[in-house]
Design an enzyme around this catalytic site. Sequence first.
Site, mmCIF file in Angstrom:
data_model
loop_
_atom_site.group_PDB
_atom_site.id
_atom_site.type_symbol
_atom_site.label_atom_id
_atom_site.label_comp_id
_atom_site.label_asym_id
_atom_site.label_seq_id
_atom_site.Cartn_x
_atom_site.Cartn_y
_atom_site.Cartn_z
ATOM 1 N N GLY A 115 0.835 -1.192 0.000
ATOM 2 C CA GLY A 115 0.000 0.000 0.000
ATOM 3 C C GLY A 115 0.866 1.237 0.000
ATOM 4 O O GLY A 115 2.038 1.210 0.406
ATOM 5 N N CYS A 116 0.302 2.347 -0.458
ATOM 6 C CA CYS A 116 1.103 3.577 -0.507
ATOM 7 C C CYS A 116 1.461 4.067 0.892
ATOM 8 O O CYS A 116 2.633 4.362 1.170
ATOM 9 C CB CYS A 116 0.378 4.656 -1.317
ATOM 10 S SG CYS A 116 -1.263 5.100 -0.728
ATOM 11 N N TRP A 117 0.478 4.137 1.784
ATOM 12 C CA TRP A 117 0.764 4.636 3.129
ATOM 13 C C TRP A 117 1.760 3.758 3.894
ATOM 14 O O TRP A 117 2.672 4.286 4.548
ATOM 15 C CB TRP A 117 -0.527 4.783 3.928
ATOM 16 C CG TRP A 117 -1.367 5.968 3.572
ATOM 17 C CD1 TRP A 117 -2.544 5.978 2.885
ATOM 18 C CD2 TRP A 117 -1.092 7.340 3.885
ATOM 19 N NE1 TRP A 117 -3.021 7.257 2.754
ATOM 20 C CE2 TRP A 117 -2.156 8.113 3.362
ATOM 21 C CE3 TRP A 117 -0.057 7.991 4.558
ATOM 22 C CZ2 TRP A 117 -2.204 9.500 3.484
ATOM 23 C CZ3 TRP A 117 -0.102 9.370 4.682
ATOM 24 C CH2 TRP A 117 -1.169 10.108 4.148
ATOM 25 N N TYR A 287 7.128 10.738 -1.548
ATOM 26 C CA TYR A 287 7.086 9.855 -2.711
ATOM 27 C C TYR A 287 5.777 10.055 -3.459
ATOM 28 O O TYR A 287 4.849 10.722 -2.968
ATOM 29 C CB TYR A 287 7.283 8.388 -2.316
ATOM 30 C CG TYR A 287 6.439 7.844 -1.180
ATOM 31 C CD1 TYR A 287 5.456 6.884 -1.409
ATOM 32 C CD2 TYR A 287 6.651 8.250 0.133
ATOM 33 C CE1 TYR A 287 4.705 6.354 -0.370
ATOM 34 C CE2 TYR A 287 5.898 7.730 1.178
ATOM 35 C CZ TYR A 287 4.925 6.788 0.929
ATOM 36 O OH TYR A 287 4.181 6.270 1.960
#
Length: 316
Positions: A115-117, A287
Amino acid sequence: MAARVFIDGEAGTTGLQIRERLAMRRDLELISIPDESRKDPSARADFLNKADVAILCLPDAAARESVALIENDTTRVIDASSAHRVADGWAYGFAEMERGQADNIAAAMRVTNPGCWPQGLIASVRPLIANGLLPADFPLSYHGVSGYSGGGKGMIADYEGRGTSANVHAPYGLGFNHKHLPEMTAYGQLASAPLFTPSVGNYYKGMLTVVPLNLAGLDRIPTGAQLHAVLADHFAGAANGFVEVAPLEEIERADFLDPQAVNDTNLLRLHVFANDARAQAAIIAVYDNLGKGASGAAVQNLNLMLGVDQTTSLAA
């Protein structure tokens, strides 16, 4: 012979980004299901089973269905949903997470895209816990802001429809039961879930995450230089990786820390700030939530699985 790659869910935000990154590759054959057959299980099964690698860009339930439709032992899978993030038998697709993880991904039949987080938190704290600078039961909090593209087509349409009237900074996940918590806990090597307070900003993509560290209660209090040195050494050991650690600086304000600063790259950049007299520090990650946070990571994992340079098709 070109590897056949099927993007199941290529019309979504992540799928479109992956296809764009792969479109000019001569070592790949992108196979696409006709629009009218995208929801036909038998048609999807046919494409899934004739692919060398299937990249799933689907909601969780549909991703599980796709995996169940694979009947052979040759189709390899990269799942960009959260369906298999902490599932047994799936390699976690954060290549720089630890030394040897890129090799684990390269050898895997099933890879779950991070996941991004979680990536910002894992990059910030896992090396510190592994090296004894933080205990696994440290009372961790984590916050940040991401572009609205992270919410998919619905959120994109909502924000772009409201334009300047959209909320500039909208906290969410305020029930403190975010779906990324198990992933953060497992791969951050935490004894318990962090206090996580995400927010979405009124801009398309890019994210900035913060891990604040109140270190005063520790038996051995690490300095900012020690925190920085461990992170720098860890990520320097990830050959051809995309995580970099900025130089340690003593500053009061950092206008360069823009959540959009590394957009359109696969880079994740870490910054360490500290006040040793107060025993306080913060680790900030910047990012692209659609790059290293999603489609860029998927392409990096695909490269590893196919045995090509992991930087292929990706900007640093």
